[in-house]
Each structure stands twice: as C-alpha cells, then as structure tokens.
Write a protein that holds these residues in place. Structure first.
Motif, PDB file in Angstrom:
ATOM      1  N   THR A  72      -2.004 -31.900   2.634  1.00  0.00           N
ATOM      2  CA  THR A  72      -2.362 -32.834   1.767  1.00  0.00           C
ATOM      3  C   THR A  72      -2.017 -32.869   0.577  1.00  0.00           C
ATOM      4  OG1 THR A  72      -4.541 -31.818   0.559  1.00  0.00           O
ATOM      5  CG2 THR A  72      -4.736 -32.834   3.229  1.00  0.00           C
ATOM      6  N   SER A  73      -2.243 -33.917  -0.201  1.00  0.00           N
ATOM      7  CA  SER A  73      -1.609 -33.896  -1.811  1.00  0.00           C
ATOM      8  C   SER A  73      -2.098 -32.781  -2.672  1.00  0.00           C
ATOM      9  CB  SER A  73      -1.768 -35.247  -2.451  1.00  0.00           C
ATOM     10  OG  SER A  73      -3.136 -35.426  -2.493  1.00  0.00           O
ATOM     11  N   THR A  74      -3.410 -32.095  -2.183  1.00  0.00           N
ATOM     12  CA  THR A  74      -3.781 -31.371  -3.032  1.00  0.00           C
ATOM     13  C   THR A  74      -3.287 -29.648  -2.532  1.00  0.00           C
ATOM     14  OG1 THR A  74      -5.847 -30.927  -1.563  1.00  0.00           O
ATOM     15  CG2 THR A  74      -5.839 -32.508  -3.416  1.00  0.00           C
ATOM     16  N   GLY A  75      -2.399 -29.587  -1.594  1.00  0.00           N
ATOM     17  CA  GLY A  75      -1.791 -28.342  -1.408  1.00  0.00           C
ATOM     18  C   GLY A  75      -2.803 -27.551  -0.217  1.00  0.00           C
ATOM     19  N   THR A  76      -3.482 -28.441   0.383  1.00  0.00           N
ATOM     20  CA  THR A  76      -4.385 -27.945   1.473  1.00  0.00           C
ATOM     21  C   THR A  76      -3.897 -28.273   2.858  1.00  0.00           C
ATOM     22  OG1 THR A  76      -6.304 -28.486  -0.045  1.00  0.00           O
ATOM     23  CG2 THR A  76      -6.699 -28.218   2.675  1.00  0.00           C
ATOM     24  N   ILE A  77      -3.867 -27.286   3.654  1.00  0.00           N
ATOM     25  CA  ILE A  77      -3.311 -27.601   5.155  1.00  0.00           C
ATOM     26  C   ILE A  77      -4.762 -28.011   5.959  1.00  0.00           C
ATOM     27  CG2 ILE A  77      -2.522 -26.571   7.223  1.00  0.00           C
ATOM     28  CD1 ILE A  77      -0.797 -24.879   5.366  1.00  0.00           C
ATOM     29  N   GLN A  78      -4.868 -29.331   6.524  1.00  0.00           N
ATOM     30  CA  GLN A  78      -5.884 -29.724   7.269  1.00  0.00           C
ATOM     31  C   GLN A  78      -5.821 -29.723   8.492  1.00  0.00           C
ATOM     32  OE1 GLN A  78      -6.950 -33.549   5.380  1.00  0.00           O
ATOM     33  NE2 GLN A  78      -8.779 -32.197   4.290  1.00  0.00           N
ATOM     34  N   LEU A  79      -6.296 -29.033   9.556  1.00  0.00           N
ATOM     35  CA  LEU A  79      -6.226 -28.667  10.799  1.00  0.00           C
ATOM     36  C   LEU A  79      -7.270 -29.517  11.461  1.00  0.00           C
ATOM     37  CD1 LEU A  79      -4.951 -25.022  10.721  1.00  0.00           C
ATOM     38  CD2 LEU A  79      -3.504 -27.136  11.198  1.00  0.00           C
ATOM     39  N   ARG A  80      -6.829 -30.150  12.579  1.00  0.00           N
ATOM     40  CA  ARG A  80      -7.865 -30.880  13.543  1.00  0.00           C
ATOM     41  C   ARG A  80      -7.496 -29.725  14.608  1.00  0.00           C
ATOM     42  NH1 ARG A  80      -6.706 -35.503  10.719  1.00  0.00           N
ATOM     43  NH2 ARG A  80      -8.388 -36.943  10.565  1.00  0.00           N
ATOM     44  N   PRO A  81      -8.415 -29.702  15.598  1.00  0.00           N
ATOM     45  CA  PRO A  81      -8.432 -28.994  16.849  1.00  0.00           C
ATOM     46  C   PRO A  81      -7.210 -29.404  17.795  1.00  0.00           C
ATOM     47  CG  PRO A  81     -10.758 -29.197  16.436  1.00  0.00           C
ATOM     48  CD  PRO A  81     -10.048 -30.170  15.500  1.00  0.00           C
TER      49      PRO A  81
END
Length: 118
Positions: A88-97
């Motif tokens: 994401t733009s905030t430097g987060t990695i977002q993982l869906r299963p």
C-alpha cells in the motif's frame, strides 16, 4: 521447531483472530520464527511485534487478511518488486489468503530475513 513464547496479551490477540485468517497468520508467525529463531514477540501498537536485534516486523489482522509492517524497503528480498500490488502507499504489505497462497515460503523467508537482519 520450538514455539515462539508469547505473553498473555499476544496470546489473546492471536486467539481472537477470525478463523478465516488464522491459517495465514500462523503461517507467517512460523516463518518469522524460521527466519530468526531468536525472535521475541511482544505487543506494540496493539499488534504482535516480532523483534530480533534492533529490527522488528509487525503482523496485524485486517478485514481481508493479514498486514505486514516494519519490513525493510532496502532489503525485502525483492518481495515488493515481484508483488507490487500487495504494497500500500503507507508501506504496508496487505495479504489476502488467496494472494499468500500463491507466494512461496522462501519468498516470505527472504522478506522476513531482510526485515530482521542485523
């Protein structure tokens, strides 16, 4: 492999993870331990925080999966380059299963080794 010792607050957080996201959380939790067997885990910012040396990685549940915070942008093992839509733009990695299912343990290990190096 031995279990990562966690305190009551961390255990409460983990136990409250919805069943749909628990397998992914457990997978990442175990891979962090494989990447750094000396890791300790505490609550920070209301989420489990994995600490080794002067580095840390945080895991958190979100509506659609698990988020990873604290990874090193300069040494992520090429993870973000291979999976740019997960950052994401905030430097987060977002993982869906489903996203995580297509990513090998080795890729996650490289990410966590880089994040916790030092």
């Amino acid at each position: 492999m031995t279990e990562i010792p966690v305190d009551e607050d961390v255990r409460g957080y983990i136990d409250a993870i919805p069943a749909a996201h628990r397998p992914l959380f457990d997978r990442l939790h175990g891979l962090i331990h494989r990447a750094r067997p000396d890791v300790t885990v505490v609550m920070s910012y209301k989420m489990p925080t994995y600490k080794a040396g002067g580095r840390r990685v945080l895991l958190a549940v979100w509506k659609h999966g698990i988020s990873v915070y604290g990874w090193r942008k300069d040494d992520d093992g090429g993870f973000v380059e291979r999976h740019p839509r997960l950052k994401t733009s905030t430097g987060t990695i977002q993982l869906r299963p489903d996203d995580a299912a297509a990513i090998s343990d080795e890729e996650f290990l490289d990410l966590f080794r880089g994040a916790l190096a030092g």
